[in-house]
Design a protein around this motif. Structure first.
Motif, PDB file in Angstrom:
ATOM      1  N   VAL A  43      23.157  29.583  37.345  1.00 19.50           N
ATOM      2  CA  VAL A  43      24.062  30.739  37.284  1.00 19.50           C
ATOM      3  C   VAL A  43      24.566  31.095  38.681  1.00 19.50           C
ATOM      4  CG1 VAL A  43      24.307  33.145  36.596  1.00 19.50           C
ATOM      5  CG2 VAL A  43      22.915  31.608  35.213  1.00 19.50           C
ATOM      6  N   LEU A  44      23.707  30.986  39.688  1.00 19.17           N
ATOM      7  CA  LEU A  44      24.166  31.214  41.065  1.00 19.17           C
ATOM      8  C   LEU A  44      25.258  30.214  41.446  1.00 19.17           C
ATOM      9  CD1 LEU A  44      20.800  31.905  42.944  1.00 19.17           C
ATOM     10  CD2 LEU A  44      22.611  33.560  42.455  1.00 19.17           C
ATOM     11  N   LEU A  45      25.116  28.964  41.010  1.00 15.67           N
ATOM     12  CA  LEU A  45      26.154  27.960  41.273  1.00 15.67           C
ATOM     13  C   LEU A  45      27.450  28.338  40.556  1.00 15.67           C
ATOM     14  CD1 LEU A  45      27.089  25.288  42.463  1.00 15.67           C
ATOM     15  CD2 LEU A  45      26.094  24.129  40.472  1.00 15.67           C
ATOM     16  N   GLU A  46      27.332  28.859  39.346  1.00 19.12           N
ATOM     17  CA  GLU A  46      28.511  29.332  38.621  1.00 19.12           C
ATOM     18  C   GLU A  46      29.206  30.452  39.406  1.00 19.12           C
ATOM     19  OE1 GLU A  46      29.628  31.394  34.308  1.00 19.12           O
ATOM     20  OE2 GLU A  46      27.664  30.446  34.580  1.00 19.12           O
ATOM     21  N   LEU A  47      28.400  31.328  40.004  1.00 19.19           N
ATOM     22  CA  LEU A  47      28.949  32.407  40.823  1.00 19.19           C
ATOM     23  C   LEU A  47      29.700  31.854  42.029  1.00 19.19           C
ATOM     24  CD1 LEU A  47      29.124  35.477  41.491  1.00 19.19           C
ATOM     25  CD2 LEU A  47      26.948  35.205  42.722  1.00 19.19           C
ATOM     26  N   VAL A  48      29.128  30.851  42.688  1.00 14.63           N
ATOM     27  CA  VAL A  48      29.786  30.228  43.843  1.00 14.63           C
ATOM     28  C   VAL A  48      31.090  29.559  43.421  1.00 14.63           C
ATOM     29  CG1 VAL A  48      29.594  28.375  45.550  1.00 14.63           C
ATOM     30  CG2 VAL A  48      27.651  29.906  45.138  1.00 14.63           C
ATOM     31  N   ASN A  49      31.052  28.777  42.349  1.00 16.94           N
ATOM     32  CA  ASN A  49      32.261  28.094  41.878  1.00 16.94           C
ATOM     33  C   ASN A  49      33.353  29.100  41.526  1.00 16.94           C
ATOM     34  OD1 ASN A  49      31.061  25.572  42.142  1.00 16.94           O
ATOM     35  ND2 ASN A  49      30.348  25.512  40.026  1.00 16.94           N
ATOM     36  N   HIS A  50      32.950  30.192  40.914  1.00 14.31           N
ATOM     37  CA  HIS A  50      33.909  31.243  40.562  1.00 14.31           C
ATOM     38  C   HIS A  50      34.532  31.847  41.814  1.00 14.31           C
ATOM     39  CE1 HIS A  50      35.455  34.721  38.224  1.00 14.31           C
ATOM     40  NE2 HIS A  50      35.174  35.401  39.326  1.00 14.31           N
ATOM     41  N   SER A  51      33.702  32.126  42.814  1.00 12.08           N
ATOM     42  CA  SER A  51      34.196  32.804  44.014  1.00 12.08           C
ATOM     43  C   SER A  51      35.094  31.908  44.857  1.00 12.08           C
ATOM     44  CB  SER A  51      33.025  33.301  44.860  1.00 12.08           C
ATOM     45  OG  SER A  51      32.263  32.216  45.358  1.00 12.08           O
ATOM     46  N   LEU A  52      34.949  30.599  44.737  1.00  9.85           N
ATOM     47  CA  LEU A  52      35.795  29.681  45.498  1.00  9.85           C
ATOM     48  C   LEU A  52      37.204  29.543  44.906  1.00  9.85           C
ATOM     49  CD1 LEU A  52      33.225  26.869  46.381  1.00  9.85           C
ATOM     50  CD2 LEU A  52      34.514  28.245  48.019  1.00  9.85           C
ATOM     51  N   LYS A  53      37.350  29.946  43.649  1.00  4.70           N
ATOM     52  CA  LYS A  53      38.678  29.802  43.033  1.00  4.70           C
ATOM     53  C   LYS A  53      39.252  31.108  42.481  1.00  4.70           C
ATOM     54  CE  LYS A  53      36.700  28.346  38.586  1.00  4.70           C
ATOM     55  NZ  LYS A  53      36.582  27.245  37.606  1.00  4.70           N
ATOM     56  N   SER A  54      38.400  32.157  42.387  1.00  6.06           N
ATOM     57  CA  SER A  54      38.847  33.433  41.839  1.00  6.06           C
ATOM     58  C   SER A  54      38.331  34.583  42.689  1.00  6.06           C
ATOM     59  CB  SER A  54      38.349  33.605  40.394  1.00  6.06           C
ATOM     60  OG  SER A  54      38.732  32.522  39.581  1.00  6.06           O
ATOM     61  N   GLU A  55      38.856  35.764  42.443  1.00  3.21           N
ATOM     62  CA  GLU A  55      38.386  36.952  43.138  1.00  3.21           C
ATOM     63  C   GLU A  55      36.985  37.319  42.661  1.00  3.21           C
ATOM     64  OE1 GLU A  55      39.635  38.894  45.580  1.00  3.21           O
ATOM     65  OE2 GLU A  55      41.255  37.446  45.850  1.00  3.21           O
ATOM     66  N   ILE A  56      36.152  37.762  43.576  1.00  3.03           N
ATOM     67  CA  ILE A  56      34.792  38.163  43.222  1.00  3.03           C
ATOM     68  C   ILE A  56      34.812  39.382  42.299  1.00  3.03           C
ATOM     69  CG2 ILE A  56      34.298  39.837  45.057  1.00  3.03           C
ATOM     70  CD1 ILE A  56      32.006  36.929  43.953  1.00  3.03           C
ATOM     71  N   GLU A  57      35.945  40.103  42.293  1.00  2.00           N
ATOM     72  CA  GLU A  57      36.069  41.298  41.453  1.00  2.00           C
ATOM     73  C   GLU A  57      35.863  40.997  39.974  1.00  2.00           C
ATOM     74  OE1 GLU A  57      36.461  44.335  42.727  1.00  2.00           O
ATOM     75  OE2 GLU A  57      36.368  43.416  44.692  1.00  2.00           O
ATOM     76  N   THR A  58      36.051  39.752  39.561  1.00  2.00           N
ATOM     77  CA  THR A  58      35.944  39.404  38.138  1.00  2.00           C
ATOM     78  C   THR A  58      34.634  38.694  37.811  1.00  2.00           C
ATOM     79  OG1 THR A  58      37.148  37.333  38.587  1.00  2.00           O
ATOM     80  CG2 THR A  58      38.446  39.230  37.855  1.00  2.00           C
ATOM     81  N   ALA A  59      33.635  38.870  38.663  1.00  2.00           N
ATOM     82  CA  ALA A  59      32.375  38.130  38.500  1.00  2.00           C
ATOM     83  C   ALA A  59      31.300  38.900  37.743  1.00  2.00           C
ATOM     84  CB  ALA A  59      31.836  37.722  39.867  1.00  2.00           C
ATOM     85  N   ALA A  60      31.606  40.086  37.227  1.00  2.00           N
ATOM     86  CA  ALA A  60      30.584  40.885  36.554  1.00  2.00           C
ATOM     87  C   ALA A  60      29.891  40.155  35.400  1.00  2.00           C
ATOM     88  CB  ALA A  60      31.177  42.208  36.065  1.00  2.00           C
ATOM     89  N   PRO A  61      30.614  39.390  34.560  1.00  2.00           N
ATOM     90  CA  PRO A  61      29.923  38.678  33.477  1.00  2.00           C
ATOM     91  C   PRO A  61      28.888  37.668  33.993  1.00  2.00           C
ATOM     92  CG  PRO A  61      32.271  38.789  33.035  1.00  2.00           C
ATOM     93  CD  PRO A  61      32.087  39.266  34.440  1.00  2.00           C
ATOM     94  N   ILE A  62      29.150  37.077  35.160  1.00  2.00           N
ATOM     95  CA  ILE A  62      28.196  36.116  35.723  1.00  2.00           C
ATOM     96  C   ILE A  62      26.940  36.840  36.199  1.00  2.00           C
ATOM     97  CG2 ILE A  62      27.848  34.324  37.467  1.00  2.00           C
ATOM     98  CD1 ILE A  62      30.859  33.872  37.456  1.00  2.00           C
ATOM     99  N   LEU A  63      27.106  38.028  36.787  1.00  2.00           N
ATOM    100  CA  LEU A  63      25.940  38.808  37.218  1.00  2.00           C
ATOM    101  C   LEU A  63      25.111  39.254  36.025  1.00  2.00           C
ATOM    102  CD1 LEU A  63      25.094  39.513  40.142  1.00  2.00           C
ATOM    103  CD2 LEU A  63      27.432  38.677  39.936  1.00  2.00           C
ATOM    104  N   LYS A  64      25.757  39.532  34.914  1.00  2.00           N
ATOM    105  CA  LYS A  64      25.022  39.891  33.700  1.00  2.00           C
ATOM    106  C   LYS A  64      24.219  38.695  33.200  1.00  2.00           C
ATOM    107  CE  LYS A  64      25.654  42.414  29.375  1.00  2.00           C
ATOM    108  NZ  LYS A  64      26.606  43.269  28.619  1.00  2.00           N
ATOM    109  N   LYS A  65      24.828  37.526  33.282  1.00  2.00           N
ATOM    110  CA  LYS A  65      24.127  36.311  32.896  1.00  2.00           C
ATOM    111  C   LYS A  65      22.938  36.042  33.828  1.00  2.00           C
ATOM    112  CE  LYS A  65      26.698  32.801  31.774  1.00  2.00           C
ATOM    113  NZ  LYS A  65      27.553  31.576  31.826  1.00  2.00           N
ATOM    114  N   LEU A  66      23.130  36.306  35.121  1.00  2.00           N
ATOM    115  CA  LEU A  66      22.042  36.135  36.081  1.00  2.00           C
ATOM    116  C   LEU A  66      20.880  37.073  35.744  1.00  2.00           C
ATOM    117  CD1 LEU A  66      21.206  34.706  38.750  1.00  2.00           C
ATOM    118  CD2 LEU A  66      22.122  36.703  39.959  1.00  2.00           C
TER     119      LEU A  66
END
Length: 384
Positions: A43-66
């Motif tokens: 899930v942390l890797l998913e967070l990194v991949n997301h942040s490299l291509k998208s704004e961190i502002e939309t990462a809340a679902p990944i933090l919930k998964k974490l």
């Protein structure tokens, strides 16, 4: 504040032995712990991949998964498969303590687990988005993660109290993959941070970039080094210092353990590369960084973006050098200041380490969050 100690070590095949402060041992499933740890890292890797291509502002679902994966590790920690103690009683005791407490895990070499990302609360209560939440206080939504709630740290079980001294009088030795280091440094636009880079260069010299030069410098000056810092491509058991330059965890162990350090102050190892805290059956960086005279290492649980890695480490060194706080205090501040990408980093070291310096230039506004803006154009994986 009270510190609660948790010792976790290899037991019989397939089991880990767990001993909490003032309790007798019980055992848990090694396989269940390892699987939970890997799912957290995924899930942390998913967070990194997301942040490299998208704004961190939309990462809340990944933090919930974490948090869901952190809850799973919490449950696994108290699923007893053997031993004297009733794990359920231990769980209830600490869950119901009214006074705050810190957690310090003491682990054997092969128990590299992101214990700080245990989440004992109900993950389903977490938001699906961050709209309306103050960016600077967003981490408070996830305050039940043990890295926040209990300032959790992890260190090797063999580090003795007499290994921990004040390293303020000692120097810094930096080792870097020159190409990736220069590339990341060029992308940092803050004049304050650039000034700090220049200060380190002038005071401690520019980074070396070969295994041979590392061995030569360490053997000659080990007793004068309080921080050994790596910035390079990496994997769980190998560092790539250049196109044809690598050093394995085993080779690092032979070097660091084989050189006598005639000083009471311990040395911290900072291994700034991908998955350096994840562990590997062929060796880990926990033992090499925890032999006599060393206090452990700061590593990463998954891939780390190159610019974020450089800026995060700059922030950590600045807090140690300029503010004089302990390593534990510095890391816990950074977890909050640079949330959520800060959760990539793990403290596998004694939290009492100190290294105050004089004439250190200021870095930047403390309100800056390095999870936003330019976090990198690549990552510090095992590439040569």
């Amino acid at each position: 504040m009270k510190t609660v100690y948790v010792e976790i070590s290899d037991h019989v095949a397939g089991q880990l032995r767990v001993v909490w402060s003032e309790w007798t041992p019980y055992t848990i499933s090694r396989q269940a712990v390892d699987e939970s740890a890997e799912e957290i890292r995924s899930v942390l890797l998913e967070l990194v991949n997301h942040s490299l291509k998208s704004e961190i502002e939309t990462a809340a679902p990944i933090l919930k998964k974490l948090a869901r994966k952190g809850r799973q590790l919490y449950d696994v920690l108290f699923i007893q498969v053997g031993g004297e103690e009733d794990a359920g009683r231990v769980k209830a005791h600490y869950a119901n303590l009214r006074e705050p407490f810190r957690l310090e895990f003491r682990v054997s070499e092969n128990v590299l687990v992101p214990w700080g990302l245990i989440y004992p609360a109900d993950p389903e209560l977490l938001p699906e988005d961050w709209q309306g939440f103050d960016r600077r206080k967003r981490w408070e939504l996830y305050g039940d993660f043990w890295c926040f709630a209990h300032d959790a740290t992890v260190r090797h079980i063999g580090i003795r109290p007499d290994q921990i001294g004040n390293a303020s009088s000692l120097g810094v030795l930096r080792v870097a993959h020159q190409t990736v280091f220069d590339k990341a440094r060029e992308q940092v636009t803050s004049e304050h941070e650039r000034s700090f880079f220049d200060w380190i260069d002038q005071r401690y010299g520019t980074p070396i970039n070969t295994a041979a030069s590392l061995e030569q410098a360490w053997r000659a000056h080990a007793s004068q080094i309080g921080l050994l810092y790596f910035y390079c491509h990496a994997s769980p058991n190998k560092l790539a210092l250049g196109p044809d330059e690598t050093i394995t965890a085993t080779r690092l162990l032979v070097l660091l353990a084989g050189t006598k350090r005639e000083t009471e102050a311990g040395c911290l190892i900072f291994i700034n590369g991908c998955r350096t805290g994840a562990g590997d059956a062929r060796g880990t960086f926990l033992l090499p960084s925890s032999t006599t005279g060393l206090v452990g290492f700061i590593g990463t649980e998954t891939d780390v973006p190159d610019v974020f890695a450089l800026r995060f480490s700059t922030s950590l060194l600045h807090l140690l050098f300029r503010d004089g706080v302990t390593l534990g205090e510095a890391m816990h501040r950074l977890y909050r200041d640079h949330f959520p990408l800060s959760l990539i980093y793990a403290i596998y070291a004694h939290p009492s380490f100190r290294m105050l310096k004089d004439d250190v230039p200021a870095v930047s506004d403390v309100n800056d969050n390095y999870s936003t803006g330019i976090i990198g154009s690549g990552r510090l994986g095992d590439r040569r």
